[in-house]
Design a protein around this motif. Structure first.
Motif, short mmCIF file in Angstrom:
data_model
loop_
_atom_site.label_atom_id
_atom_site.label_comp_id
_atom_site.label_asym_id
_atom_site.label_seq_id
_atom_site.Cartn_x
_atom_site.Cartn_y
_atom_site.Cartn_z
N GLU A 20 57.56 7.20 64.55
CA GLU A 20 56.24 6.60 64.83
C GLU A 20 55.41 7.61 65.60
OE1 GLU A 20 57.27 1.82 65.08
OE2 GLU A 20 56.68 2.90 66.90
N LEU A 21 54.12 7.70 65.25
CA LEU A 21 53.21 8.64 65.92
C LEU A 21 51.96 7.92 66.39
CD1 LEU A 21 52.86 11.68 63.43
CD2 LEU A 21 54.23 11.59 65.49
N GLU A 22 51.39 8.39 67.49
CA GLU A 22 50.04 8.01 67.87
C GLU A 22 49.26 9.30 68.11
OE1 GLU A 22 50.82 3.69 69.99
OE2 GLU A 22 49.80 5.25 71.12
N LEU A 23 48.02 9.32 67.62
CA LEU A 23 47.25 10.56 67.65
C LEU A 23 46.14 10.52 68.69
CD1 LEU A 23 46.88 11.20 63.80
CD2 LEU A 23 48.68 12.00 65.37
N ALA A 24 45.70 11.69 69.16
CA ALA A 24 44.52 11.83 70.02
C ALA A 24 43.60 12.86 69.38
CB ALA A 24 44.96 12.28 71.41
N LEU B 278 48.75 3.21 64.93
CA LEU B 278 50.15 3.63 64.79
C LEU B 278 50.41 4.18 63.38
CD1 LEU B 278 52.57 3.32 66.80
CD2 LEU B 278 53.20 1.30 65.47
N LEU B 279 51.07 5.31 63.34
CA LEU B 279 51.44 5.90 62.05
C LEU B 279 52.95 5.90 61.93
CD1 LEU B 279 48.97 8.90 62.23
CD2 LEU B 279 48.83 7.03 60.57
N ARG B 280 53.47 5.50 60.78
CA ARG B 280 54.93 5.45 60.63
C ARG B 280 55.34 6.33 59.44
NH1 ARG B 280 54.29 -0.31 61.24
NH2 ARG B 280 54.81 -0.91 63.36
N PHE B 281 56.31 7.20 59.71
CA PHE B 281 56.89 8.01 58.64
C PHE B 281 58.29 7.50 58.34
CE2 PHE B 281 53.70 10.93 60.28
CZ PHE B 281 53.19 11.50 59.14
N PRO B 282 58.61 7.26 57.10
CA PRO B 282 59.97 6.83 56.79
C PRO B 282 60.94 8.00 56.97
CG PRO B 282 58.75 7.19 54.78
CD PRO B 282 57.78 7.40 55.91
N ALA B 283 62.24 7.62 57.07
CA ALA B 283 63.27 8.67 57.21
C ALA B 283 63.22 9.57 55.98
CB ALA B 283 64.64 8.02 57.33
N GLY B 284 63.29 10.91 56.22
CA GLY B 284 63.31 11.86 55.11
C GLY B 284 61.93 12.34 54.70
N ALA B 285 60.88 11.84 55.39
CA ALA B 285 59.52 12.28 55.05
C ALA B 285 59.34 13.74 55.51
CB ALA B 285 58.51 11.38 55.75
N PRO B 286 58.44 14.52 54.86
CA PRO B 286 58.23 15.94 55.24
C PRO B 286 57.44 16.01 56.55
CG PRO B 286 56.74 15.31 53.48
CD PRO B 286 57.59 14.12 53.74
N LEU B 287 58.13 15.81 57.64
CA LEU B 287 57.46 15.68 58.93
C LEU B 287 56.78 16.99 59.38
CD1 LEU B 287 57.15 13.25 60.76
CD2 LEU B 287 59.07 14.07 62.12
N VAL C 267 49.12 15.19 68.66
CA VAL C 267 50.08 14.09 68.76
C VAL C 267 50.15 13.62 70.22
CG1 VAL C 267 52.49 13.40 68.46
CG2 VAL C 267 51.41 14.96 66.81
N ALA C 268 49.72 12.38 70.46
CA ALA C 268 49.76 11.81 71.82
C ALA C 268 51.14 11.24 72.14
CB ALA C 268 48.71 10.71 71.96
N ARG C 269 51.80 10.69 71.12
CA ARG C 269 53.13 10.11 71.35
C ARG C 269 53.92 10.22 70.06
NH1 ARG C 269 55.86 5.34 70.61
NH2 ARG C 269 54.15 4.37 69.45
N ILE C 270 55.17 10.57 70.16
CA ILE C 270 56.04 10.60 69.00
C ILE C 270 57.37 9.95 69.38
CG2 ILE C 270 56.90 12.96 69.50
CD1 ILE C 270 57.00 13.32 66.38
N GLU C 271 57.89 9.08 68.49
CA GLU C 271 59.08 8.29 68.85
C GLU C 271 59.92 8.06 67.61
OE1 GLU C 271 59.39 3.85 70.35
OE2 GLU C 271 58.30 5.08 71.81
N SER C 272 61.22 8.25 67.79
CA SER C 272 62.13 7.96 66.69
C SER C 272 62.34 6.45 66.62
CB SER C 272 63.46 8.67 66.94
OG SER C 272 64.40 8.24 66.00
N ARG C 273 62.25 5.88 65.45
CA ARG C 273 62.31 4.41 65.31
C ARG C 273 63.70 4.01 64.85
NH1 ARG C 273 59.47 1.10 60.95
NH2 ARG C 273 59.33 3.14 60.03
N GLN C 274 64.36 3.11 65.67
CA GLN C 274 65.67 2.60 65.29
C GLN C 274 65.48 1.31 64.49
OE1 GLN C 274 68.71 4.05 65.80
NE2 GLN C 274 67.46 5.76 66.49
N ALA C 275 65.92 1.30 63.32
CA ALA C 275 65.75 0.11 62.48
C ALA C 275 66.83 -0.92 62.80
CB ALA C 275 65.83 0.51 61.01
#
Lengths: 297, 350
Positions: free
Chosen positions: A223-227, A248-257, A271-279
């Motif tokens: 998950e990302l939040e931008l500034a 909020l922006l969400r990238f699925p697992a395996g996306a070309p980050l 990038v103001a915040r970046i967080e790994s999302r536990q499903a």
């Protein structure tokens, strides 16, 4: 063990349950989840013969509820959400009465199952909330049903009683009993259930194992939040496979980050915040039913 | 299942002091209080003392007849003071000349004052008039077709059935509260989920209260007969049949209350009012014979009046048989059928 076909209920102009199709396999624990007002209790009530459906059919253990209601109901035990016991009577007197409804006198074993044998003759009104909940379960078990339906069985209980209820359900399952378990607590369903059905707006919106639901509806990712120039950055992120939920922006697992982050920077955003999302089941549940509050049952 | 339901409801009743009081103790209190207030017949109690002062030595009252004793007073003012302070219900002042003064509170209710005033007036007339032998001028007799009553009718012949009917019908509120309580607690859902026909779930909830109602009336009439000297002039079988009809009617009224009454709180606030009005119209608190004609007719729209008419016949009129009570029992069964039909029409299982 339980087959629902096109099962629905209307109250006047309002449709509480649309047309539910569900097969509960013999020997499994099926979790039934849904926000308030989703139609869980109405569906269960129809499946147990408490509420007459407007449409559709129910079969319990292959016996049609409509044509052979007594044979079908004998296979099923209901543990209602309310404390459906007589508080002035003792635990044993309660079980003897509920046993009589199923023509069974052998009821004391159910006290052993829920750990209330030593309080059998005490009035229920003296019990703690957890003990009452356990007796509520015993009253649904007393005739040794093939299918046990538990409607929010752990509401308002202490951790010890909750754990005891968990262990009881697991033990019954190990003995071959089929269980339908509704709850608002995701961790309970994750811990207990083989499969989960998620209901919303009177319909089943997802059905599968917990792993299947998470993989399909709440995969892991970032998950990302931008500034800075967030709008331009968000557009670049979406172009690289992100989904957008407000800021909020969400990238699925395996996306070309890596490529996505480069594109975001190129668009003038940081990038103001970046967080790994536990499903987990909760993220799947929220993905399916949304985050809006539900204030009606 | 019905046997288990009876056992369960009896166990619940035995643990509910409030309901035990309202079904068994309260009617006994009312029977005793009203029986003591309206004493007549063989158990009328001690005669009332009447203070008398006479200014005419030649006119001396030794006796005032049944129910009163002469209490000589030192002065006319002493008589008036005793009545004014409420120590005595009435007094007599016989002045040296002129009419005898009956001292009595004229603001008192005519139901209380009238009989005393009439009895004392007659007693004074008998005492002061010259003794002239006269033949009997009038004799009270029941017309043909009406069974002979008991020679002496005690107050409990009236207060026992009056309160038994009044509080017997309070059973209907208990029935309705039970349905509401079972719906609230979820035990009704459990019952519907069990392999029990819906009619049996309904009957299984009503039958225990029919049994409890029978026990209640047996207790009240048993206590009336053994404890208060209430007599049964007619057939015991007729009394039992009438009581069964009363309990049936009360139970069916309970079903009607349950189907229209809503929650326990709603039933608790409306049912007592309805039952008290029915009891009042039916003559449980005030004899219908003393009511205006309109009220007497209105009384027939409630089952209480039919029940009380039947009880009065079987307790007071000698030789009253089951056939004699057919109108009362028939009317009560008719009310029961009406209440049951309306109750079933409005009842919601789910």
């Amino acid at each position: 063990m339980l087959t629902l076909r096109g099962l629905g209920k209307d109250y006047g102009e309002r449709t509480a349950v649309k047309a539910v199709d569900l097969d509960v396999v013999r020997g499994e624990i099926l979790g039934l989840l849904g926000p308030n007002g989703a139609g869980k209790t109405t569906t269960i009530s129809m499946a147990c013969g408490v509420v007459t459906p407007t449409r559709g059919s129910v079969a319990i253990g292959g016996v049609a509820l409509a044509s052979e209601p007594f044979a079908a109901k004998a296979k099923l035990g209901l543990v209602p959400q309310d404390l459906a016991v007589f508080e002035e009577l003792s635990a044993l007197q309660n079980l003897r009465y509920f046993g009589a409804l199923y023509r069974t006198r052998d009821v004391e074993w159910a006290l052993d199952v829920v750990g209330l044998r030593d309080r059998a003759t005490e009035p229920v009104k003296n019990f703690s909330g957890g003990m009452k909940r356990r007796l509520n379960i015993a009253a649904g078990l007393v005739h040794r049903p093939e299918l046990l339906v538990l409607d929010e069985p752990t509401v308002g209980v202490d951790p010890q009683s909750r754990n005891h209820i968990f262990e009881t359900v697991k033990a019954l399952h190990a003995q071959g009993m089929t269980v339908i378990y509704t709850s608002h607590y995701m961790e309970e369903v994750e811990a207990l259930c083989d499969r989960v059905a998620i209901m919303d707006h009177g319909a089943i919106v997802a059905l599968g194992t917990i792993g299947e639901l998470i993989a399909k509806h709440a995969g892991q990712g970032v998950e990302l939040e931008l500034a800075g120039n967030a709008e331009a950055g968000a557009a670049a992120a979406v172009a690289h496979g992100a989904t957008r939920d407000g800021a909020l922006l969400r990238f699925p697992a395996g996306a070309p980050l890596g490529a996505a982050l480069a594109a975001i920077e190129a668009a003038g955003a940081t990038v103001a915040r970046i967080e790994s999302r536990q499903a987990n089941l909760e993220t799947a549940f929220l993905a399916l039913t949304g985050r809006a509050l539900r204030d009606t049952e | 299942m019905i046997g288990a339901a009876i056992l369960k409801d009896v166990q619940l009743l035995l643990r509910d002091r409030g309901r035990l009081l309202s079904l068994f103790a309260l009617p006994v209190v009312f029977m005793v209080v009203f029986g003591s207030m309206f004493k007549f017949g063989p158990d009328r109690g001690a005669p009332r003392p009447i203070p008398v002062w006479s200014g005419r030595p030649e006119l001396h009252l030794d006796s005032l007849g049944e129910g009163f004793t002469v209490e000589p007073a030192p002065s006319a003012d002493a008589v008036r003071h005793a009545v004014a302070t409420g120590d005595r219900v009435a007094g007599l002042v016989i002045p040296p000349t002129g009419p005898v003064e009956l001292v009595i509170d004229l603001a008192g209710p005519v139901q209380v004052r009238g009989p005393v005033q009439g009895a004392l007036t007659a007693a004074v007339m008998r005492a002061l008039a010259p003794p002239i032998p006269m033949p009997a001028l009038i004799e009270a007799k029941s017309p043909p077709g009406i069974a002979k009553p008991l020679d002496s009718i005690s107050a409990f012949q009236v207060t026992v059935p009056g309160n038994a009917v009044l509080f017997g019908f309070f059973l209907s509120m208990t029935v309705a509260m039970t349905f509401a309580s079972e719906r609230r607690s979820g035990t009704w859902r459990r019952l519907l989920a069990a392999p029990v026909p819906r009619w049996k779930a309904l009957v299984g909830t009503l039958v225990p209260y029919f049994v409890i109602g029978c026990v209640q009336l047996a207790f009240l009439f048993g206590l009336g007969a053994l404890g208060f000297g209430m007599q049964i002039a007619g057939s015991v079988v007729a009394l039992v049949a009438l009581s069964l009809a009363v309990v049936l009617c009360a139970t069916c009224l309970g079903l009607l209350f349950a189907s229209v009454g809503g929650t326990e709180k709603q039933i608790g606030s409306t049912a007592p009012v309805v039952l008290l009005v029915m009891g009042l119209l039916g003559g449980c608190m005030f004899p219908r014979i003393a009511m205006p004609d309109f009220m007497k007719s209105l009384g027939h729209v409630v089952p209480h009046s039919w029940a009380l008419d039947g009880y009065y016949d079987v307790l007071v009129r000698q030789g009253t048989s089951l056939a004699d009570l057919a109108p009362s029992i028939g009317a009560l069964c008719g009310f029961a059928a009406l209440f049951a039909a309306l109750g079933l029409w409005r009842f919601r299982f789910e």
